[in-house]
Design an enzyme around this catalytic site. Structure first.
Site, PDB file in Angstrom:
ATOM      1  N   HIS A  83     -81.097 -30.140 -37.233  1.00  0.00           N
ATOM      2  CA  HIS A  83     -80.486 -31.473 -37.053  1.00  0.00           C
ATOM      3  C   HIS A  83     -79.026 -31.482 -37.501  1.00  0.00           C
ATOM      4  CE1 HIS A  83     -84.043 -33.761 -35.883  1.00  0.00           C
ATOM      5  NE2 HIS A  83     -84.702 -32.837 -36.572  1.00  0.00           N
TER       6      HIS A  83
ATOM      7  N   ASP B  79     -69.829 -59.683 -39.912  1.00  0.00           N
ATOM      8  CA  ASP B  79     -69.958 -59.692 -38.448  1.00  0.00           C
ATOM      9  C   ASP B  79     -69.336 -60.940 -37.822  1.00  0.00           C
ATOM     10  OD1 ASP B  79     -71.362 -57.410 -38.931  1.00  0.00           O
ATOM     11  OD2 ASP B  79     -73.340 -58.278 -38.554  1.00  0.00           O
TER      12      ASP B  79
ATOM     13  N   GLY C 149     -87.662 -35.989 -31.511  1.00  0.00           N
ATOM     14  CA  GLY C 149     -88.758 -36.922 -31.254  1.00  0.00           C
ATOM     15  C   GLY C 149     -90.042 -36.367 -31.847  1.00  0.00           C
TER      16      GLY C 149
ATOM     17  N   GLU D 103     -76.897 -33.716 -37.176  1.00  0.00           N
ATOM     18  CA  GLU D 103     -76.439 -35.061 -37.551  1.00  0.00           C
ATOM     19  C   GLU D 103     -76.693 -35.393 -39.020  1.00  0.00           C
ATOM     20  OE1 GLU D 103     -78.982 -34.212 -35.781  1.00  0.00           O
ATOM     21  OE2 GLU D 103     -80.706 -35.512 -36.022  1.00  0.00           O
TER      22      GLU D 103
ATOM     23  N   CYS E 174     -83.576 -30.516 -31.650  1.00  0.00           N
ATOM     24  CA  CYS E 174     -84.979 -30.472 -32.074  1.00  0.00           C
ATOM     25  C   CYS E 174     -85.914 -30.647 -30.865  1.00  0.00           C
ATOM     26  CB  CYS E 174     -85.223 -31.507 -33.168  1.00  0.00           C
ATOM     27  SG  CYS E 174     -86.758 -31.219 -34.061  1.00  0.00           S
ATOM     28  N   TYR E 175     -86.607 -31.781 -30.742  1.00  0.00           N
ATOM     29  CA  TYR E 175     -87.467 -31.997 -29.567  1.00  0.00           C
ATOM     30  C   TYR E 175     -86.643 -31.818 -28.295  1.00  0.00           C
ATOM     31  CZ  TYR E 175     -90.521 -34.257 -26.154  1.00  0.00           C
ATOM     32  OH  TYR E 175     -91.304 -34.503 -25.056  1.00  0.00           O
TER      33      TYR E 175
ATOM     34  N   LYS F 167     -72.246 -50.995 -37.670  1.00  0.00           N
ATOM     35  CA  LYS F 167     -71.705 -51.750 -38.812  1.00  0.00           C
ATOM     36  C   LYS F 167     -70.411 -51.138 -39.366  1.00  0.00           C
ATOM     37  CE  LYS F 167     -72.706 -55.175 -41.665  1.00  0.00           C
ATOM     38  NZ  LYS F 167     -73.256 -56.461 -41.207  1.00  0.00           N
TER      39      LYS F 167
END
Ligand code: XMP
Length: 511
Positions: free
Chosen positions: A169, A227, A55, A171, A82-83, A367
């Site tokens: 990070h 979708d 964040g 990710e 992180c944050y 998605k």
């Protein structure tokens, strides 16, 4: 069967959706929720583990988002990123300070000691850093697990309470072993079973739909996009002929699209699929109109009218299917504007259909998961990998007035571009790629004749969410082949240009 869940608490960092997607890719279900959840809400959500995201704030500032201390007494493993890592340290009595220098980008991170979090990760590897604060002192009971040159606590943990923090990070793809670290947290620390798979999702969802819908009537607006196609197919599997789909042929679809929808869904899957042939109506309504927003309004309004007429013929239904997906849910939940869907072509449908409830079978899926469900359901690649197409379709790729002549030229040019991109194997890498017919005429010479025709532009972009985009670096050979074929095979095309503008400052579409 109910699956295990990870709770991702959102502190506003830029990679937060990515964290949730990575966890799902590792076959563990997770939800991204606002960071203000109470301990009671968290306990009743019943997660097997909690992740605090990054964040923008500094934990030592008065109005920075916090978590209640009791969260650490739930007995649920926690990973702070992180944050999130700084927040854990700060909350439990450690010290977070502004770093003498920030760290941004790739850094070498070196492990200290042993930990389940770093299982299978080499002593030194690359990680992605983006911080201006650092943890200067850990709370009691925690030990440092890794460090970088300027960050003495790049990872830490308490194996007894199963609480961990990483300053970098995991990710982000630039963190070489980031995925392994997340996998370790999920499987070695939280005891995940890996029960979130698309085949489990499909069978659970079909069972749920059968129970909820039973023998009642369902209506779905099929746009041809992935979708609505996947949502309709799932519902069809569950309730068969109780589902009726309506597909509005507004005459502005790309080449072959209408035929493909009818072939796959009506002929192939045997769905009750009504095609409303409304091309003449749309073209008549668009006559003489060249302003893009005007075109959008006309198409949106006409779409609702046509759908309303079809819905009246069908009569009252119990359910209306919507192809809402998880990013739409997160965006509307966090109060951010859902920019893409706000001008979506099926936006106003609930007002004109006589129904009782909305069914959104994909509202938990990202998605890429929707595509995997589509593949699981046996839908062809052409449907599963369809690039996003705007509601107004080719009308906003025809500069100026929409005429049948321009439509024909654009359709043919666009089809060639799509074929060449697919032939070069680029169709899954590029977010959107299409042709545009401009309103500028230029002179050409074809054979012995002088020609004077509208310029065709090619647009291809890479993107993750359509908010920003970069122009795709397509090999010159592919552009060359596309250009030669368009000028050789398409009537009224004598010049092709390639758009090399990113978004911003340009948009993806030309109108
Ligand atoms: P822009 O052109 O704004 O496009 O960069 C961002 C994304 O939105 C799509 N787009 C639309 N989708 N109705 C839609 O349903 C529209 O009027 C519309 N305009 C743009 C565009 O294709 C891209 O994916």
């Amino acid at each position: 069967m109910e699956h295990q869940k990870i709770l991702v608490l959102d502190f506003g960092g830029q990679y937060n959706q990515l964290i949730a997607r990575r966890v799902r890719d590792l076959n563990v279900y997770c939800d991204l929720k606002p960071c203000g959840m109470t301990v009671e809400q968290i306990a009743s959500y019943d997660p097997i583990g909690i992740i605090f995201t990054g964040g923008p704030e500094s934990v030592y500032e008065a109005d920075a988002p916090r978590v209640p201390t009791e969260i650490f007494s739930l007995g649920v493993p926690v990973l702070g990123i992180c944050y999130g890592a700084q927040l854990i340290a700060h909350t439990l009595g450690g010290e977070v300070v502004s770093a003498p220098r920030g760290e941004y980008g790739k850094r070498a991170v070196t492990r200290v000691g042993e930990s389940p979090l770093f299982r299978g990760i080499p002593q030194t590897s690359a990680c992605w850093m983006s911080h201006t604060d650092l943890i200067a002192r850990l709370p009691a009971g925690f030990q440092t697990l890794a460090a970088t040159e300027h960050c003495p606590v790049a990872a830490y943990g308490d194996p007894v309470r199963k609480i961990y923090g990483v300053q970098f990070h995991p990710e982000v793809v630039h963190s070489e072993y980031g995925n392994r670290l997340l996998e370790n947290f999920l499987y070695a620390v939280c005891g995940a079973k890996g029960d979130w798979t698309m085949s489990n999702f499909v069978s659970a969802q079909i069972a749920r739909l059968k129970e909820r819908v039973g023998s009642k009537r369902v209506l779905c607006a099929m746009s041809g996009g992935v979708d609505s196609a996947v949502a309709a197919t799932l519902v069809h599997r569950a309730v068969g002929d109780n589902l009726t789909c309506v597909f509005v042929d507004h005459g502005l679809h790309r080449k072959g699209e209408v035929e493909e929808v009818m072939r796959v869904f009506r002929d192939g899957l045997g769905m009750k699929l009504v095609k409303a042939d409304a091309a003449d109506r749309f073209l008549a309504a668009l006559r003489g109109v060249s302003d893009p927003e005007q075109k959008r309004k006309i198409i949106g309004a006409e779409f609702i009218k046509v759908f309303e007429e079809e819905a009246k013929k069908i009569g009252a239904v119990d359910f209306l299917v919507q192809g809402t997906i998880y990013p739409d849910v997160i965006e509307s939940g966090s109060g951010k504007s859902a920019t893409i869907k706000s001008h979506h072509n099926v936006g106003g449908l609930p007002d004109v259909v006589d129904f009782k409830e909305i069914v959104e079978p994909l509202r938990d899926l990202f998605k890429d998961e929707v595509r995997r469900v589509g593949a699981e359901l046996g839908l062809p690649d052409g449907v599963v990998w369809r690039q996003p197409c705007p509601g107004p379709a080719l009308a906003i790729r025809i500069m100026g007035e929409v005429t049948r002549k321009k439509l024909q030229t654009l359709r043919d040019a666009d089809a060639i571009f799509r074929e060449e991109i697919a032939r070069a194997g680029l169709d899954r890498e590029i977010w959107q790629y299409f042709a545009v017919i401009t309103d500028s005429k230029t002179v050409g010479v074809q054979g012995d004749f002088r020609t004077y025709e509208n310029v065709i532009a090619l647009r291809a972009v890479t993107s993750v969410d359509a908010m920003t985009a970069d122009w795709a670096r397509i090999p010159f050979e592919v552009l060359e082949r596309t250009s030669c074929r368009i000028t050789g095979e398409v009537k009224h095309a004598n010049r092709v240009v390639y758009d090399i503008t990113s978004k911003p400052p340009a948009t993806i579409e030309w109108e």
